[in-house]
Design an enzyme around this catalytic site. Structure first.
Site, mmCIF file in Angstrom:
data_model
loop_
_atom_site.group_PDB
_atom_site.id
_atom_site.type_symbol
_atom_site.label_atom_id
_atom_site.label_comp_id
_atom_site.label_asym_id
_atom_site.label_seq_id
_atom_site.Cartn_x
_atom_site.Cartn_y
_atom_site.Cartn_z
ATOM 1 N N GLY A 71 33.090 32.740 39.096
ATOM 2 C CA GLY A 71 34.095 33.522 39.811
ATOM 3 C C GLY A 71 35.141 34.113 38.878
ATOM 4 O O GLY A 71 35.535 35.276 39.029
ATOM 5 N N THR A 72 35.571 33.336 37.918
ATOM 6 C CA THR A 72 36.606 33.812 37.001
ATOM 7 C C THR A 72 36.121 35.042 36.233
ATOM 8 O O THR A 72 36.819 36.050 36.137
ATOM 9 C CB THR A 72 36.986 32.690 36.006
ATOM 10 N N GLN A 177 35.507 31.969 48.084
ATOM 11 C CA GLN A 177 35.570 30.876 49.070
ATOM 12 C C GLN A 177 34.817 31.179 50.362
ATOM 13 O O GLN A 177 34.749 30.319 51.247
ATOM 14 C CB GLN A 177 37.028 30.574 49.422
ATOM 15 N N SER A 197 30.883 32.857 43.452
ATOM 16 C CA SER A 197 30.675 31.818 42.440
ATOM 17 C C SER A 197 29.705 30.766 42.956
ATOM 18 O O SER A 197 29.816 30.324 44.105
ATOM 19 C CB SER A 197 32.019 31.162 42.107
ATOM 20 N N GLY A 198 28.768 30.344 42.111
ATOM 21 C CA GLY A 198 27.741 29.387 42.531
ATOM 22 C C GLY A 198 28.276 28.050 43.001
ATOM 23 O O GLY A 198 27.868 27.538 44.047
ATOM 24 N N HIS A 199 29.218 27.478 42.245
ATOM 25 C CA HIS A 199 29.592 26.086 42.544
ATOM 26 C C HIS A 199 30.450 25.941 43.794
ATOM 27 O O HIS A 199 30.682 24.826 44.243
ATOM 28 C CB HIS A 199 30.262 25.427 41.332
ATOM 29 N N THR A 235 21.737 37.357 26.893
ATOM 30 C CA THR A 235 20.500 36.892 27.522
ATOM 31 C C THR A 235 20.834 36.139 28.808
ATOM 32 O O THR A 235 21.733 35.301 28.833
ATOM 33 C CB THR A 235 19.721 36.000 26.549
ATOM 34 N N CYS A 323 43.296 24.140 39.957
ATOM 35 C CA CYS A 323 43.599 24.674 38.644
ATOM 36 C C CYS A 323 45.011 24.345 38.216
ATOM 37 O O CYS A 323 45.368 24.519 37.066
ATOM 38 C CB CYS A 323 43.411 26.183 38.630
HETATM 39 C C1 PLP Z 1 37.118 28.786 42.363
HETATM 40 C C2 PLP Z 1 37.671 30.145 42.523
HETATM 41 C C3 PLP Z 1 37.577 31.099 41.496
HETATM 42 C C4 PLP Z 1 37.006 30.758 40.140
HETATM 43 O O1 PLP Z 1 35.617 30.571 40.189
HETATM 44 P P1 PLP Z 1 34.900 29.805 38.965
HETATM 45 O O2 PLP Z 1 33.455 29.949 39.261
HETATM 46 O O3 PLP Z 1 35.379 28.402 39.034
HETATM 47 O O4 PLP Z 1 35.309 30.495 37.720
HETATM 48 C C5 PLP Z 1 38.081 32.356 41.723
HETATM 49 N N1 PLP Z 1 38.634 32.682 42.896
HETATM 50 C C6 PLP Z 1 38.734 31.811 43.915
HETATM 51 C C7 PLP Z 1 39.334 32.249 45.203
HETATM 52 C C8 PLP Z 1 38.262 30.517 43.770
HETATM 53 O O5 PLP Z 1 38.372 29.652 44.768
#
Ligand code: PLP
Length: 380
Positions: A71-72, A177, A197-199, A235, A323
């Site tokens: 996500g970042t 989210q 974001s995957g996680h 890659t 964070c």
């Molecule tokens: C967790 C989060 C991110 C960052 O995602 P990462 O995959 O951890 O870098 C960015 N924006 C929001 C709203 C998030 O909740």
């Protein structure tokens, strides 16, 4: 076994995701840019993943998906990449965004861009009219998150998108989210760029995607090969992308059932807590916001202390934004919503997930009520 209620910080990968990543790591290890069979097989796995991620967010064309490291990076690429494409020197965002957006904006300001940080209302929503007023002929981009990570509030993206379209300004949304918790459809939202974001959706960590509407020119942040249309050279992380693709499929299929169930558990938690702790106050938009978030302050109880006490009881919750853990500064989101610093320091975030059960919720309510019912851990 602990009770995990911090799904906005991260989510456990699904078993199928773990298996998919392991399989791709062992079997699809070829370089997707090569011509022979091993490379072609890796390319096919990547293409399937791209199509699955596109399917999750209603994207017409898998080609529009750019895989990133999360996500970042997706947020960074959206902002820096569109500002670098020479559209203008002004960005509009809000005060309640994730640090990935706010700190990238701060970097842009250092390199000469001007950034307008719009306020939010008491629920955490941006007023579309304020966006209209903030846009100037020099505005390159508007970036507004879909769902807030700390309080779950959902922004009126379609209204904001209509204004951006009329003024011919790009619209990016940090939707990290949202998948699996609310419907995400890039066409209905009307955005041009969207981060996931995957996680955060039971996928692998360290992989994400930026959806880029066809025809949107982005300057690459990294220099290198022509992977991901040259927008994100290097890659490809084939196992990560494959895991994200599997997680995206699962999230899409669960959307019909999971959010309603999670919402009723979340509502039950709030009912129990407010009955036991009358001074507790919930922040955000419980009605229209994300189904899984309950951000609540217990006046007189320092959030970090409470999180550690709950941890001793086997209950894992967050203090707003993961964070900022270890910092004593109160949440910038709650402050932007007009919550006092004292009250913001006393707020914890319960964020539920698909695996939580009613008995877990009842236990959490009982433990929290016991911990905060009687005495204070701080005085504000
Ligand atoms: C967790 C989060 C991110 C960052 O995602 P990462 O995959 O951890 O870098 C960015 N924006 C929001 C709203 C998030 O909740």
């Amino acid at each position: 076994m602990s009770i995990y209620l911090d799904h906005n910080a991260t989510t456990a990968p699904d078993r199928e995701v773990v298996d998919a990543v392991a399989w791709a790591m062992a079997q699809a290890w070829g370089n997707p840019s090569t011509l022979y069979r091993q490379g072609r097989e890796a390319r096919a796995v990547l293409d399937t993943a791209r199509a699955r991620v596109a399917g999750l967010i209603g994207a017409a064309d898998p080609f529009e998906i750019v895989f990133t490291s999360g996500g970042t990076e997706s947020d960074h690429l959206a902002l820096t990449g569109s500002c670098g494409a020479g559209r203008g020197d002004h960005v509009v965002t809000s005060m309640a965004e994730h640090k990935a957006i706010l700190r990238t904006c701060a970097q842009l300001e250092q390199s000469g861009f001007r950034v307008t940080y719009l306020p939010v209302d008491g629920l955490g929503r941006v007023d579309p009219d304020a966006v209209r007023k903030a846009i100037t002929p020099k505005t390159a981009l508007v970036s507004m998150m879909l769902a807030n990570n700390e309080v779950g509030t959902i922004n009126p993206l379609p209204e904001i998108a209509a204004i951006c379209r009329e003024r011919r300004v790009l619209l990016h949304s940090d939707a990290v989210q949202a998948p699996g918790r609310t419907a995400v459809d890039v066409a209905a939202l009307g955005v041009d760029l969207l981060s996931i974001s995957g996680h955060k959706l039971h996928g692998p960590r360290g992989v994400g995607a930026l959806w880029t509407r066809r025809g949107t020119v982005l300057q690459s942040v990294l220099a290198g090969g022509s992977q991901e249309r040259g927008v994100r050279p290097g890659t490809e992380n084939v196992p990560g992308a494959h895991g994200l693709g599997v997680a995206a499929e699962l999230a899409r299929k669960r959307l019909a059932e999971t959010p309603a169930r999670v919402r009723s558990l979340r509502d039950r938690l709030w009912e129990l807590l407010r009955a036991a702790v009358p001074e507790a106050r919930a922040h955000g938009d419980l009605e229209r916001g994300l189904c899984n978030v309950l951000n609540v302050s217990f006046p007189g109880h320092d959030a970090e202390e409470l999180v550690l006490l709950l941890d001793k009881e086997g209950i894992e919750v967050g203090t707003g934004s993961a964070c900022t853990t270890g910092q004593t500064t109160p949440s910038h989101v709650l402050l932007a919503m007009g919550v006092s610093p004292q009250e913001a320091r006393c707020s914890i975030r319960f964020s539920l997930g698909q695996c939580n059960s009613q008995s877990e919720i009842d236990e959490v309510a009982a433990v929290v009520s016991r911990l905060v019912g009687g005495r204070s851990t701080c005085h504000s």
